[in-house]
Design a protein around this motif. Structure first.
Motif, PDB file in Angstrom:
ATOM      1  N   LEU A 143     -15.824   4.375   5.599  1.00  0.00           N
ATOM      2  CA  LEU A 143     -17.174   3.993   6.028  1.00  0.00           C
ATOM      3  C   LEU A 143     -18.077   5.221   6.134  1.00  0.00           C
ATOM      4  CD1 LEU A 143     -16.341   1.254   8.682  1.00  0.00           C
ATOM      5  CD2 LEU A 143     -17.436   0.921   6.453  1.00  0.00           C
ATOM      6  N   ARG A 144     -17.516   6.319   6.618  1.00  0.00           N
ATOM      7  CA  ARG A 144     -18.291   7.563   6.675  1.00  0.00           C
ATOM      8  C   ARG A 144     -18.701   7.982   5.267  1.00  0.00           C
ATOM      9  NH1 ARG A 144     -16.206  13.049   9.619  1.00  0.00           N
ATOM     10  NH2 ARG A 144     -14.311  12.536   8.497  1.00  0.00           N
ATOM     11  N   LEU A 145     -17.792   7.874   4.305  1.00  0.00           N
ATOM     12  CA  LEU A 145     -18.107   8.233   2.920  1.00  0.00           C
ATOM     13  C   LEU A 145     -19.141   7.298   2.309  1.00  0.00           C
ATOM     14  CD1 LEU A 145     -14.588   9.256   1.553  1.00  0.00           C
ATOM     15  CD2 LEU A 145     -16.453  10.752   2.301  1.00  0.00           C
ATOM     16  N   LEU A 146     -19.153   6.043   2.741  1.00  0.00           N
ATOM     17  CA  LEU A 146     -20.196   5.113   2.304  1.00  0.00           C
ATOM     18  C   LEU A 146     -21.566   5.674   2.675  1.00  0.00           C
ATOM     19  CD1 LEU A 146     -21.237   2.347   1.255  1.00  0.00           C
ATOM     20  CD2 LEU A 146     -20.851   1.478   3.561  1.00  0.00           C
ATOM     21  N   GLY A 147     -21.674   6.184   3.894  1.00  0.00           N
ATOM     22  CA  GLY A 147     -22.919   6.818   4.311  1.00  0.00           C
ATOM     23  C   GLY A 147     -23.227   8.066   3.509  1.00  0.00           C
ATOM     24  N   VAL A 148     -22.204   8.830   3.178  1.00  0.00           N
ATOM     25  CA  VAL A 148     -22.393  10.067   2.413  1.00  0.00           C
ATOM     26  C   VAL A 148     -22.943   9.757   1.021  1.00  0.00           C
ATOM     27  CG1 VAL A 148     -21.154  11.976   1.287  1.00  0.00           C
ATOM     28  CG2 VAL A 148     -20.717  11.446   3.693  1.00  0.00           C
ATOM     29  N   VAL A 149     -22.385   8.753   0.332  1.00  0.00           N
ATOM     30  CA  VAL A 149     -22.848   8.473  -1.032  1.00  0.00           C
ATOM     31  C   VAL A 149     -24.252   7.870  -1.049  1.00  0.00           C
ATOM     32  CG1 VAL A 149     -20.533   8.257  -2.004  1.00  0.00           C
ATOM     33  CG2 VAL A 149     -21.703   6.220  -1.213  1.00  0.00           C
ATOM     34  N   LEU A 150     -24.720   7.366   0.090  1.00  0.00           N
ATOM     35  CA  LEU A 150     -26.088   6.846   0.162  1.00  0.00           C
ATOM     36  C   LEU A 150     -27.130   7.957   0.356  1.00  0.00           C
ATOM     37  CD1 LEU A 150     -25.658   3.612   2.302  1.00  0.00           C
ATOM     38  CD2 LEU A 150     -26.348   3.770  -0.095  1.00  0.00           C
ATOM     39  N   ILE A 151     -26.697   9.143   0.725  1.00  0.00           N
ATOM     40  CA  ILE A 151     -27.635  10.223   1.031  1.00  0.00           C
ATOM     41  C   ILE A 151     -28.554  10.575  -0.151  1.00  0.00           C
ATOM     42  CG2 ILE A 151     -27.767  12.696   1.591  1.00  0.00           C
ATOM     43  CD1 ILE A 151     -25.510  12.153   3.648  1.00  0.00           C
TER      44      ILE A 151
END
Length: 198
Positions: free
Chosen positions: A94-102
């Motif tokens: 889930l943290r990486l989901l936020g990262v790829v949205l950056i």
């Protein structure tokens, strides 16, 4: 089934996470293109054209530096995590989901900074990633789970305070962004100072 049977080595998770961070950091630069500058025939025109994309440049620099900060937090956490379970895998995913949205929210921030939502999407994106990093650390640092190395209790608490300090700085950025836009990210510059004092 023992705890050892329900956990995995963090090696593959770390490799996948590093790859995601690297790709997200690389994608940030794709919004910067000389094609956006138009037809340039003089130094004055080039300076003027660069000034016209200064919002995009600022968003890129801020997002790249903050993405590097997020990766450093991730790297520090996983220096001490010796085993991972399904909860860690999901929290990290889930943290990486936020990262790829950056990269996407950086573009929105640059292109729609005149709108309230345009100024908020990037700070909210970073806050999402920070909250998940803090939650992940809170989960793995529970000694009974056996996911950490022999890190001292004082070091565990100190890391938790730093993660909470980053979340608080993220909240400050979200609150300030409607008024001062991307300059609100300067709150992260003082975050290490405030977390050390606590």
């Amino acid at each position: 089934m023992t705890d050892e049977d329900r956990t995995l080595s963090p090696r593959r998770l770390e490799a996948f996470s590093d790859g995601v961070f690297a790709i997200a950091a690389t994608l940030l630069v794709l919004d910067l293109s000389v094609e956006n500058l138009g037809a340039i025939t003089s130094n004055d025109q080039l300076w003027h054209a660069l000034g016209s994309i200064s919002g995009s440049l600022l968003s890129f620099v801020i997002s790249f530096l903050l993405l590097c900060m997020l990766w450093m937090v991730h790297a520090r956490q996983f220096e001490h995590i010796v085993r991972v379970d399904n909860t860690v895998l999901w929290l990290n995913s889930l943290r990486l989901l936020g990262v790829v949205l950056i990269p996407f929210t950086t573009s929105l921030n640059a292109d729609f900074s005149g709108l309230l939502l345009g100024r908020l999407v990037l700070p909210l994106n970073f806050l999402f990633v920070l909250v998940l990093g803090w939650a992940l650390w809170g989960y793995v640092s529970t000694r009974s789970r056996g996911l950490l190395d022999e890190m001292s209790d004082a070091a565990v608490r100190s890391s938790g305070r730093r993660a909470l300090g980053a979340v608080i700085a993220g909240l400050v950025v979200v609150l300030l962004a409607p008024f001062i836009g991307s300059w609100a990210f300067l709150a992260f510059a003082v975050s290490p100072l405030t977390s050390r004092r606590s």
